[in-house]
Design a protein around this motif. Sequence first.
Motif, short mmCIF file in Angstrom:
data_model
loop_
_atom_site.label_atom_id
_atom_site.label_comp_id
_atom_site.label_asym_id
_atom_site.label_seq_id
_atom_site.Cartn_x
_atom_site.Cartn_y
_atom_site.Cartn_z
N VAL A 188 42.69 -18.17 -11.14
CA VAL A 188 41.89 -16.94 -11.15
C VAL A 188 40.45 -17.18 -11.64
N PRO A 189 40.24 -17.88 -12.79
CA PRO A 189 38.84 -18.04 -13.28
C PRO A 189 37.98 -18.90 -12.36
N LEU A 190 38.61 -19.65 -11.47
CA LEU A 190 37.85 -20.55 -10.61
C LEU A 190 37.16 -19.80 -9.46
N PHE A 191 37.58 -18.58 -9.21
CA PHE A 191 37.02 -17.82 -8.09
C PHE A 191 36.04 -16.76 -8.58
N ASP A 192 34.97 -16.60 -7.82
CA ASP A 192 34.05 -15.49 -8.07
C ASP A 192 34.55 -14.33 -7.22
N MET A 193 35.14 -13.36 -7.87
CA MET A 193 35.81 -12.27 -7.16
C MET A 193 34.84 -11.47 -6.28
N LEU B 271 33.02 -11.95 1.23
CA LEU B 271 33.50 -12.79 2.34
C LEU B 271 34.56 -12.06 3.15
N LEU B 272 35.49 -11.45 2.40
CA LEU B 272 36.61 -10.77 3.07
C LEU B 272 36.16 -9.54 3.84
N GLU B 273 35.08 -8.93 3.39
CA GLU B 273 34.58 -7.74 4.07
C GLU B 273 34.14 -8.04 5.51
N SER B 274 33.82 -9.31 5.74
CA SER B 274 33.37 -9.70 7.08
C SER B 274 34.56 -9.94 8.03
N PHE B 275 35.78 -9.94 7.48
CA PHE B 275 36.98 -10.19 8.29
C PHE B 275 37.44 -8.90 8.96
N LEU C 259 42.90 -9.33 7.66
CA LEU C 259 43.13 -9.03 6.23
C LEU C 259 44.60 -8.62 6.00
N ALA C 260 45.10 -7.83 6.94
CA ALA C 260 46.50 -7.41 6.81
C ALA C 260 47.43 -8.59 6.93
N MET C 261 47.10 -9.51 7.83
CA MET C 261 47.93 -10.70 8.02
C MET C 261 48.03 -11.54 6.76
N VAL C 262 46.91 -11.64 6.05
CA VAL C 262 46.94 -12.47 4.83
C VAL C 262 47.35 -11.65 3.61
N GLY D 210 45.10 -6.30 2.92
CA GLY D 210 45.06 -4.87 3.17
C GLY D 210 43.63 -4.37 3.22
N ASN D 211 43.49 -3.05 3.11
CA ASN D 211 42.17 -2.45 3.29
C ASN D 211 41.39 -2.30 1.98
N ASP D 212 42.08 -2.31 0.88
CA ASP D 212 41.42 -2.03 -0.38
C ASP D 212 40.90 -3.33 -1.02
N LEU D 213 39.68 -3.66 -0.63
CA LEU D 213 39.13 -4.94 -1.12
C LEU D 213 38.74 -4.87 -2.59
N GLU D 214 38.56 -3.64 -3.08
CA GLU D 214 38.23 -3.49 -4.50
C GLU D 214 39.36 -4.05 -5.37
N VAL D 215 40.57 -3.80 -4.88
CA VAL D 215 41.75 -4.28 -5.63
C VAL D 215 41.73 -5.80 -5.69
#
Lengths: 310, 268
Positions: B35-40, B46-50, B55-58, B61-66
């Motif tokens: 967890v600390p290794l990633f910049d959330m 990055l995920l917003e561009s998918f 996103l659902a496949m991985v 879901g839709n709530d990227l804030e989570v």
Amino acid sequence: MASTPVIETSRLSKTYGSGSRQTLALDNLSMTVNRGEVFGFLGPNGAGKTTTIRLLLDLIRPSSGSARILGMDARDDSVDIRRRIGFLPAELNLWPGRTGNQIIYYMASVRGDSKGIVKHADELAEQLKLDTTKRVRDLSSGNRRKLGLVLAMMHEPELLILDEPSSGLDPLMQQTFHEMMQGYRDKGKTVFLSSHVLSEVQAICDRAGILRDGDLKAVETIDKLTNVEFRWVNVRFRDAIPDGLTAELRQSDAISQLDLNGSQATMRLLGDFDPLLRIIGQGYVEDLRVEEPSLEDIFLAFYSSEEGGR
Amino acid sequence: MTGAVFLETYKQTWKQMVYWGLGLAALGLLVVVMVPLFDMQQMKELLESFPPFILAMVGVGNDLEVFATNEGFVAIGFFGKSALVFAVYPVVMGMRITADEEDNGIMDMQLSLPVQRMRLVIEKFAAYSVSIVGLVVMIYLGMYAGVAISGIELDMARLTEVTFYLVPVMIFIMAVTMVIAAIIRRRQIALGLMTAYIIVSFMLQTIGAAAEGTIAESIGSVSFFTYYNAANIMTDGFVAAHLVGFFGLSALFLAAAVYRYERRDIGV
């Protein structure tokens, strides 16, 4: 009053599959096995022996008919019945990673009184020269069979149901097994065993039923089954068998399956000895041997007469 | 003796439970330590561009804030992505209740003992359920160790909830496997059907999640994966009705399996 039969089946039938793939495995089997006897269930592979045993144990359900074991209904009272019987299947499969001792302890625990049962299991294992500390996967097929016998007998059941019990046992162990069964009978307990090894049935059973294609052909005492009209006769002459004597042997109605080999003649003799003695008296007989028919012969004779009748 | 089948089943299973537990606990620990290794925030951008389907496949879901929170990363990165892995253990255990022993002939010996078929099934089901609890405890301990090692801030109450919510889900999967095996009898066919059921459920949930407001979302509600949404549990807690549903259906399937098993021939 006669005691209740230990096993009593009434028109017991079992059909597998449905429609065109329906197979009749057992057809209206009605028989009784009495207390204190060793009953052999004879038949070739696929005759319905294992189906009968699985019906008696309530592992499968009859298509029609019923069975009573120790006076109880084989279906309704199956748990009470299994408390009082021991079972050895034809193909014994156990958990490969468990040791003999672990399996003995588990099965004794399910039966209750595990201490007494385990103690008796130890005695049986000693008698059968079985190392119960080994894992099942490390046991030879013969030793697995021994473990199966220990599991079947350790709680001293009133009825033993054994499916092909001595297959895989070496001759010495087969002898020990026969003695154990005789000891069981002497204690007034009952053994029901299926086998296609007829000499085994001949050696230890009091009565036998002959099953074929799911149909019980006969139930007789072993003495009666072996009391048939023919014998095997082997005659050894000092010199080559004269042609005239050979011709008379061939012409005799009492003699069949004649096999001539130099100065030796082997034949199947039906009925009295006198006709044979008169014929072979024409030569110099060095040796004469008579063999009672084996159960294999009886088995074949029985089947051939049945088929001839059809 | 009552409980003998339970004890023996558990004795035969605990080692596998430990091996599975060690593996899954190590995986959980690894995810938490990462967890600390990633910049959330960067990850979120990055995920917003998918596209939503990816996103659902991985499992995002839709709530990227989570996903941008520690809790979300753990929920999606471990519980979401490993959902199929978690399904394997209960399938294996479910097959063992009747199908495996029937297939290899051991059941004949089991049922030559004075034990009712019903008791056999229930005690084995109970033993494997206990092993599932043990497995989940090990997973939790692995994640707890990960939190201690990494020093990250994580809502431990929610982590406990989402981890232990695996228990009813896994018991449900085991119960479905058991009832299929009790009905079908043939091990290979039962295993094939169960595998198909899990894969189809996973696909339905994935498609449903990617197509909100369409019929695909309604169809997705048939999938049991829909009711195990780790990210939602991490943020809002578990839904009691879902929990009751999993346990209720498991009990129903247990009863159905017992009913069927009591009435049919034992196979060889």
